[in-house]
Design a protein around this motif. Structure first.
Motif, short mmCIF file in Angstrom:
data_model
loop_
_atom_site.label_atom_id
_atom_site.label_comp_id
_atom_site.label_asym_id
_atom_site.label_seq_id
_atom_site.Cartn_x
_atom_site.Cartn_y
_atom_site.Cartn_z
N LEU A 125 -55.79 103.26 32.19
CA LEU A 125 -56.35 103.23 33.53
C LEU A 125 -55.93 101.97 34.27
O LEU A 125 -55.61 102.00 35.47
N LEU A 126 -55.91 100.82 33.54
CA LEU A 126 -55.52 99.55 34.16
C LEU A 126 -54.08 99.60 34.68
O LEU A 126 -53.77 99.03 35.73
N SER A 127 -53.22 100.31 33.98
CA SER A 127 -51.82 100.39 34.41
C SER A 127 -51.66 101.15 35.72
O SER A 127 -50.68 100.93 36.45
N ALA A 128 -52.62 102.02 36.04
CA ALA A 128 -52.53 102.84 37.25
C ALA A 128 -53.52 102.44 38.33
O ALA A 128 -53.51 103.00 39.42
N ALA A 129 -54.39 101.46 38.05
CA ALA A 129 -55.45 101.10 39.00
C ALA A 129 -54.87 100.52 40.28
O ALA A 129 -54.03 99.62 40.24
N GLY A 135 -43.88 95.10 36.67
CA GLY A 135 -45.00 95.59 37.45
C GLY A 135 -46.18 96.06 36.63
O GLY A 135 -46.11 96.22 35.40
N GLN A 136 -47.27 96.30 37.32
CA GLN A 136 -48.54 96.66 36.70
C GLN A 136 -48.44 97.93 35.85
O GLN A 136 -49.09 98.07 34.82
N GLY A 137 -47.61 98.88 36.28
CA GLY A 137 -47.48 100.14 35.56
C GLY A 137 -46.99 99.99 34.14
O GLY A 137 -47.23 100.85 33.29
#
Length: 379
Positions: free
Chosen positions: A78-82, A148-150
């Protein structure tokens, strides 16, 4: 194996503060919101850990460790897509729930496997967590910041490795239950300290103050050292992560030293030297140049971290047979105090500046003077 499981769990945990500069910029967050993220993550751990520990003392669940890691895996994905502050809060809460299961149960497993060297066993278990927290910023600097976050989702592969390890540990844990009963090892059969109820209460209150001192200080360093290095010395985000790595690696070394010294010479001496001994170096740090700031951060990390295993083993000797509850309470207290401290220091940083935060937190290790009131116990 349980130390490696702890390493992987805390590596995931350390990714959260390490991505703060990135998500602060991309989502336009304030320092107060950054502190709130830490608070949610830490409180989901701290509020649940004593309950998990108490329940596991009464009703051991060897494979509960696997369930906890499944929560962590969900949080990472979830954190990777938040893409909002709320989604970030939900993700870090799930990761916190995973830790709330792992810490009390794994601490109990470490004690079962100690062979009587309880301080060293706790240090080996905890050093896995410290190494994991040290690796986290490096992973962020080398892989997550550039991609990046993803890219956080790729950490899910490590979570699957952790699930495999914790399944193996669960089998061993189940065998120990068949030998010794409800999560008690053969070293938890009697109270060797013979303290009165009043002495135990005083000792627990002193340990509470010591935990407050240590964890508030550590919360500031772990959450805001990168911002401090960027603000005061103009370092890049990636370079500041290496400084945080040095602090966390030194903390891991301090844990091992503290466990060995505590087994040989007594926990109280380690607690004295750890918290109060870190005070002069902590007070110099806010006024040092770049080189000395890095050196002092490493020294403080090594000294102040050596107290954790000593405090935990000391507490379990006060109330033997309740290892899960005590471990959960103290790990939970550590996370909870860290979360509260991070939120408070974020608010102060917004109101004043990050350098002022480091100046006022430098006095926290002086609280270590209360170690004087800890009774001597035969541990």
């Amino acid at each position: 194996m349980v130390s490696i499981g702890h390493l992987l769990n805390d590596m995931f945990q350390s990714v959260i503060p390490s991505i703060y500069p990135m998500i602060k910029e991309s989502l336009g967050l304030s320092f107060l919101q950054i502190g709130a993220i830490t608070l949610v993550n830490q409180l989901t751990s701290s509020l649940l850990q004593p309950l998990v520990g108490y329940y596991s003392d009464k009703h051991p669940r060897p494979y509960g460790l696997v369930l906890g890691m499944c929560f962590t895996l969900s949080g990472l994905l979830l954190l990777s897509a938040a893409n909002s502050f709320f989604m970030i809060l939900v993700a870090v809460a799930l990761v916190g729930c995973g830790s709330s299961v792992l810490h009390p149960e794994s601490s109990k497993v470490a004690r079962m496997a100690s062979g009587g060297a309880k301080g060293m066993a706790q240090s080996v278990f905890q050093v896995g967590g410290n190494i994991g927290r040290a690796i986290g910023p490096i992973i962020v600097a080398l892989f997550i910041v550039p991609h990046g976050q993803g890219s956080i989702r790729w950490l899910g592969l490590f979570a699957l490795v952790a699930i495999y390890l914790l399944t193996r540990i669960g089998k061993w844990y189940r065998h120990q239950l068949e030998l010794y009963g409800k999560g008690k090892s053969k070293f938890d059969l009697q109270n060797s300290s013979h303290l009165s109820r009043h002495q135990i209460v005083i000792a627990l209150l002193v340990l509470l103050l010591l935990m407050f001192s240590k964890d508030f200080y550590m919360a500031n360093i772990q959450s805001y050292l990168t911002f401090y290095m960027i603000d005061k010395f103009g370092m890049s985000v990636q370079s500041s992560q290496y400084v945080l790595f040095g602090f966390l690696l030194a903390s891991a070394i301090g844990l091992i030293v503290g466990g060995e010294v505590g087994d040989r010479y007594g926990r109280k001496y380690v607690i004295w030297g750890s918290i109060l001994g870190a005070a002069p170096f902590a007070m110099l740090l806010p006024y040092a140049n770049l080189t000395w700031t890095i050196i002092l951060a490493v020294v403080v990390g090594m000294i102040i971290s050596s107290a954790m295993s000593a405090i935990l083993v000391y507490a379990t000797e006060l109330l033997p047979g309740n290892v899960g509850m005590i471990s959960g309470a103290f790990f939970g207290l550590s996370f909870g105090l860290g979360g509260i401290g991070s939120a408070i220091f974020g608010w102060i940083a917004d109101a004043y500046d990050i350098q002022f935060v480091f100046q006022i937190t430098a006095f926290l290790p002086l609280i270590g003077i209360v170690t004087y009131w800890l009774p001597n116990i035969r541990d």
